[in-house]
Design a protein around this motif. Structure first.
Motif, PDB file in Angstrom:
ATOM      1  N   GLY A 288      51.268  54.423  -4.489  1.00 28.90           N
ATOM      2  CA  GLY A 288      52.418  53.856  -3.696  1.00 28.90           C
ATOM      3  C   GLY A 288      53.094  54.840  -2.931  1.00 28.90           C
ATOM      4  O   GLY A 288      52.949  56.210  -3.036  1.00 28.90           O
ATOM      5  N   ALA A 289      53.657  54.487  -1.938  1.00 27.88           N
ATOM      6  CA  ALA A 289      54.777  55.389  -1.330  1.00 27.88           C
ATOM      7  C   ALA A 289      56.040  54.501  -0.912  1.00 27.88           C
ATOM      8  O   ALA A 289      56.011  53.332  -0.794  1.00 27.88           O
ATOM      9  CB  ALA A 289      53.916  55.555   0.154  1.00 27.88           C
ATOM     10  N   SER A 290      57.173  55.268  -0.980  1.00 28.79           N
ATOM     11  CA  SER A 290      58.349  54.723  -0.628  1.00 28.79           C
ATOM     12  C   SER A 290      59.305  55.640   0.140  1.00 28.79           C
ATOM     13  O   SER A 290      59.077  56.873   0.029  1.00 28.79           O
ATOM     14  CB  SER A 290      59.142  54.654  -1.869  1.00 28.79           C
ATOM     15  OG  SER A 290      59.466  55.458  -2.753  1.00 28.79           O
ATOM     16  N   VAL A 314      52.857  49.418  -2.427  1.00 29.01           N
ATOM     17  CA  VAL A 314      52.386  49.843  -3.767  1.00 29.01           C
ATOM     18  C   VAL A 314      50.917  48.962  -3.891  1.00 29.01           C
ATOM     19  O   VAL A 314      50.972  47.740  -3.609  1.00 29.01           O
ATOM     20  CB  VAL A 314      53.153  49.463  -4.960  1.00 29.01           C
ATOM     21  CG1 VAL A 314      52.515  49.642  -6.370  1.00 29.01           C
ATOM     22  CG2 VAL A 314      54.628  50.208  -5.091  1.00 29.01           C
ATOM     23  N   ASP A 315      50.054  49.740  -4.222  1.00 26.66           N
ATOM     24  CA  ASP A 315      48.638  49.212  -4.651  1.00 26.66           C
ATOM     25  C   ASP A 315      48.542  49.315  -5.978  1.00 26.66           C
ATOM     26  O   ASP A 315      48.407  50.295  -6.307  1.00 26.66           O
ATOM     27  CB  ASP A 315      47.436  49.438  -3.561  1.00 26.66           C
ATOM     28  CG  ASP A 315      47.896  49.238  -2.199  1.00 26.66           C
ATOM     29  OD1 ASP A 315      48.794  48.244  -1.803  1.00 26.66           O
ATOM     30  OD2 ASP A 315      47.111  49.862  -1.432  1.00 26.66           O
ATOM     31  N   ARG A 316      47.855  48.265  -6.992  1.00 27.18           N
ATOM     32  CA  ARG A 316      47.712  48.180  -8.215  1.00 27.18           C
ATOM     33  C   ARG A 316      46.410  47.643  -8.526  1.00 27.18           C
ATOM     34  O   ARG A 316      46.414  46.437  -8.152  1.00 27.18           O
ATOM     35  CB  ARG A 316      48.863  47.743  -9.119  1.00 27.18           C
ATOM     36  CG  ARG A 316      50.202  48.657  -8.889  1.00 27.18           C
ATOM     37  CD  ARG A 316      51.213  48.404  -9.786  1.00 27.18           C
ATOM     38  NE  ARG A 316      52.295  49.467  -9.705  1.00 27.18           N
ATOM     39  CZ  ARG A 316      53.345  49.183 -10.032  1.00 27.18           C
ATOM     40  NH1 ARG A 316      53.997  48.237 -10.603  1.00 27.18           N
ATOM     41  NH2 ARG A 316      54.183  50.274 -10.175  1.00 27.18           N
ATOM     42  N   THR A 350      51.676  45.026  -2.927  1.00 29.24           N
ATOM     43  CA  THR A 350      53.193  44.629  -2.772  1.00 29.24           C
ATOM     44  C   THR A 350      53.694  45.155  -1.843  1.00 29.24           C
ATOM     45  O   THR A 350      53.483  46.527  -1.728  1.00 29.24           O
ATOM     46  CB  THR A 350      53.650  44.350  -3.857  1.00 29.24           C
ATOM     47  OG1 THR A 350      54.030  45.865  -4.682  1.00 29.24           O
ATOM     48  CG2 THR A 350      53.249  43.571  -5.101  1.00 29.24           C
ATOM     49  N   SER A 351      54.462  44.688  -0.982  1.00 29.75           N
ATOM     50  CA  SER A 351      55.264  45.658  -0.027  1.00 29.75           C
ATOM     51  C   SER A 351      56.787  44.948   0.018  1.00 29.75           C
ATOM     52  O   SER A 351      56.874  43.705  -0.064  1.00 29.75           O
ATOM     53  CB  SER A 351      54.947  45.520   1.529  1.00 29.75           C
ATOM     54  OG  SER A 351      53.564  45.956   1.732  1.00 29.75           O
ATOM     55  N   THR A 352      57.685  45.732   0.090  1.00 23.40           N
ATOM     56  CA  THR A 352      59.164  45.393  -0.007  1.00 23.40           C
ATOM     57  C   THR A 352      59.823  46.187   1.163  1.00 23.40           C
ATOM     58  O   THR A 352      59.665  47.462   1.477  1.00 23.40           O
ATOM     59  CB  THR A 352      59.723  45.691  -1.345  1.00 23.40           C
ATOM     60  OG1 THR A 352      59.698  46.941  -1.771  1.00 23.40           O
ATOM     61  CG2 THR A 352      58.974  44.829  -2.357  1.00 23.40           C
ATOM     62  N   TYR A 353      60.825  45.205   1.646  1.00 20.90           N
ATOM     63  CA  TYR A 353      61.778  46.102   2.578  1.00 20.90           C
ATOM     64  C   TYR A 353      63.070  45.295   2.361  1.00 20.90           C
ATOM     65  O   TYR A 353      63.405  44.352   1.901  1.00 20.90           O
ATOM     66  CB  TYR A 353      61.418  45.577   4.026  1.00 20.90           C
ATOM     67  CG  TYR A 353      59.808  45.745   4.436  1.00 20.90           C
ATOM     68  CD1 TYR A 353      59.302  46.633   5.040  1.00 20.90           C
ATOM     69  CD2 TYR A 353      58.996  44.548   4.227  1.00 20.90           C
ATOM     70  CE1 TYR A 353      57.902  46.816   5.307  1.00 20.90           C
ATOM     71  CE2 TYR A 353      57.581  44.563   4.271  1.00 20.90           C
ATOM     72  CZ  TYR A 353      57.273  45.896   5.128  1.00 20.90           C
ATOM     73  OH  TYR A 353      55.654  45.952   5.127  1.00 20.90           O
TER      74      TYR A 353
END
Length: 716
Positions: A288-290, A314-316, A350-353
């Motif tokens: 993941g990256a943030s 994030v990829d899981r 999942t991607s969140t903003y």
């Protein structure tokens, strides 16, 4: 070995640590001042909050990590009400006060609450942590998810002076192939008004063994992934800038975790064990990256302004688990071929903003110290879960959220403080149409083939208005009484409902509208007492939390249900500086809960073990420093058995951990032993996750045995 014998052994250790090798002069205690709790968003300190708040400092965490403990285990030992760690890279059954925990990093959630897949505590390097704030009880301060409380991990900021830190550790057990290693590097630098911090870490874990010397499986929890054969890399950059009333903070993080599994797990054994069947799936992965940026300005006409923007990706990947009593629902090659599809291993994306605006406005007309914290939160979550060949395992979902909130903190006279707030939130959930793949359900009599089913999505709105009200009364400068009522709001694991969709007989499809979960609002009442002096700190509380739409997952039937439930408990924390060079303390918690299983208004059943794996936990600890620089510490950690009608009995768990450090050259050598007496026992949290439907007994998982650790850290 009985708990009494372990207690005696630890007492002898503490007594030995209390006898100094050299005479030491005592200094006056150093008062560090109150810490502003970021997790409540109001700028309040711990003493002003009408609820249970705990701050765990970085050194408390690192002291335990240097003994060989994981971050999740260190936290569970230190935080009353947090369930024991399950010994894997995931957080299954590690509830807070029997409910879900919202894990934040610098006030930002890294993954979506729409699909639970908790690995946050495994992908973060503990050396990056400044402190951890725990706000217990239901709360809506950061939106959806915190029905049990918030764990906010505050990362380190750039230091004022240039500094480089290097830390390395080795740990292992008596079994072959168990050596683990860790390396952490950081560098702080200032360039003009800018402060910069760079972090890089690598860790690799070896095999793991229980107290009897038996190897622990790499996937003891059916697809969750274990704690062995894991390689992890992390990279982080933090920057800050300040000039006059302006302040800017930036944090960028990236990580990659991979677990190589060599053999499948036998879930019918007690405890589960490694088979001789070679694992045929792909490795467990998490990457993941943030990025988040915060701007503060103290000069507006309305007060102090804070704006935070963030994005995470994030990829899981889960482990492939063979069909069996602990994995009764699996995906088949086709509706006519009941064998497990080798490509049915799942991957979650999942991607969140988000964007949040917080304003702290003085209410000087009421009192010079009165404030109103108010603002706006915007968010977007995107979730997909697929098989390795790209088929959807749940309905792709997008959720937009908007919330407004206001929180008032008002002194009423010289000794009484009032805190009251409201939050109004709307979630707009868009669920795409999808086809749930062909599946098989194992039963006592054979295998039921579940044909593919079309799930019809749609657009749905969830609304919630939740509030809180609390008081803090100062009985004396050292003693305060607090109490209050708070509410939390949560959408249950929406993705899980679509993944388990089954059409009614004769129906070709199922509508999400007919299976969608209800939003859950949790009410918490709490009463507590705080006592703080230079040497002694005590915090004790009792609480009751209720919900009309509590969420229970039955692993034996793969069903998720919602019903009325009630949880009650008590917590006690004590920390005492016996001398300037010697401290001791205790962390105690009791928790229990019941639910209304048939909807008749009577709480007729106990909550399942995966919500409450143990009703009582206790940690007793001591720390002793010597004039020659030697530091020794030790703790006893106890989790009581749980034996409730209708639930599998779980055994108690006892661990004695010891460790220390000693100055060598420019740095310090660190050393430690976990599970000192190599006690053979089951891990209560891990054993609470699954129930074997053929036996109605828990799928039992052993706890890790004795582990030795040795490391070195230096800053220059």
């Amino acid at each position: 070995m009985t708990f009494a014998r372990l207690l005696s052994g630890a007492s002898l250790f503490a007594f030995g640590a209390a006898v100094p090798a050299f005479a030491q002069e005592e200094d006056d205690p150093v008062f560090l001042g109150d810490i502003v709790i970021q997790a409540v968003r109001t700028g309040a300190t711990e003493s002003a909050i009408p609820g249970t708040v705990q701050v765990v400092e970085a050194e408390q965490i690192l002291e335990r990590v240097r003994r060989g403990q994981s971050l999740s285990r260190a936290l569970s030992d230190l935080v009353p009400g947090l369930a024991p760690a399950n010994g894997t890279i995931g957080g299954a059954s590690q509830t807070l006060r029997g409910r879900t925990t919202q894990i934040l990093i610098d006030g930002v959630a890294r993954t979506s609450e729409l699909r639970g897949f908790d690995r946050e505590l495994s992908v973060l390097d503990p050396n990056s942590i400044e402190r951890i704030e725990i706000v217990k009880g239901s709360t809506a301060r950061f939106g959806n998810g915190a029905t049990g409380g918030i764990i906010n991990i505050v990362t380190k900021k750039p230091s004022d002076e240039p500094q480089t830190t290097v830390e390395t550790r080795l740990s292992g057990q008596s079994g072959s192939g168990s050596i683990s290693n860790e390396l952490f590097l950081s560098h702080d630098q200032r360039i003009g008004d800018w402060g910069l911090r760079f972090e890089l870490s690598r860790s690799e874990t070896g095999l793991s063994y229980d107290g009897a010397g038996n190897r622990l499986p790499s996937d003891p929890l059916v697809g969750q992934g274990g704690g062995d054969n894991v390689e992890r890399y992390t990279f982080g950059v933090a920057a800050n800038w300040a000039q006059g009333p302006h302040e800017l903070e930036i944090r960028l993080d990236a990580y990659r975790l991979e677990q190589e599994i060599d053999f499948f797990t036998d879930y019918t054994a007690n405890p589960v064990r490694v088979t001789d069947r070679r694992y045929t799936g792909r490795p467990v992965e998490d990457q993941g990256a943030s990025a988040n940026i915060t701007y503060r300005y103290d000069g507006t006409a309305l007060g102090d302004l804070e704006i935070t923007a963030f994005v995470t990706d994030v990829d899981r990947r889960a482990a492939l688990a063979e069909p069996g009593p602990a994995n009764t629902l699996y995906y088949t090659i086709s509706p006519t071929d009941p064998r497990q599809d080798p490509l049915s291993q799942s991957e979650l994306f999942t991607s969140t903003y988000g964007l949040s605006l917080t304003m702290r406005t003085p209410l000087t007309g009421l009192d010079p110290d009165a404030t109103l914290t108010w603002g706006l939160d915007l968010g977007r979550d995107e979730v997909e879960q697929k098989t390795l060949d790209g088929r959807d395992l749940l309905a792709p979902m997008t959720q937009d959220s908007v919330a407004i909130f206001a929180q008032a903190d008002i002194p009423i006279g010289p000794r009484l403080d009032l805190s009251a707030g409201l939050r109004a939130e709307r979630f707009s959930l868009s669920v795409s149409d999808f086809t749930r793949p062909a599946a098989a359900q194992l039963t006592r009599t054979g295998v039921d083939i579940l044909a593919p089913v079309d799930v019809i999505g749609g657009d749905f709105d969830y609304d919630a208005i939740v509030g809180n009200l609390g008081l803090v009364y100062e009985l004396s400068p050292a003693l305060s009484l607090y109490g209050g009522f708070s509410q939390g709001f949560s959408l249950p694991d929406v993705g899980a409902f679509t993944r388990r969709a089954v059409a009614q007989p004769g129906q070709p499809n199922v509508s999400f509208a007919s299976i969608r979960p209800e939003a859950q609002i949790v009410d918490t009442w709490e009463l507590g007492l705080r006592y703080n002096t230079d040497r002694l700190s005590i915090d004790s509380s009792v609480y009751l939390s209720t919900s009309d739409e509590g969420v229970v997952f039955d692993s034996a039937t793969n069903e998720i249900t919602q019903q009325e439930e009630r949880i009650w408990g008590a917590e006690f924390s004590l920390d005492y500086d016996i001398r300037d060079d010697w401290s001791a303390g205790a962390e105690l918690a009791y928790i229990e809960g019941r639910l209304d299983s048939d909807g008749d208004g009577d709480m007729d059943a106990w909550l399942p073990n995966n919500r409450i794996p143990t009703p009582f936990t206790a940690t007793l600890y001591t720390d002793r420093s010597f004039a020659n620089g030697l530091n020794l510490s030790g703790e006893i950690v106890f989790s009581a058995e749980r034996d409730r009608p209708g639930r599998p009995q779980l055994e108690d768990m006892v661990r004695v951990n010891v460790g220390g450090s000693y100055p060598v050259g420019p740095g310090r050598v660190t050393f430690g032993v976990t599970n000192l007496f190599d006690r053979q026992q089951e891990n209560s949290a891990a054993s609470s996750v699954r129930v074997n439907p053929l036996t109605n007994d828990a799928v039992r998982v052993a706890d890790e045995g004795r582990r030795f650790s040795l490391g070195y850290s230096v800053s220059f």
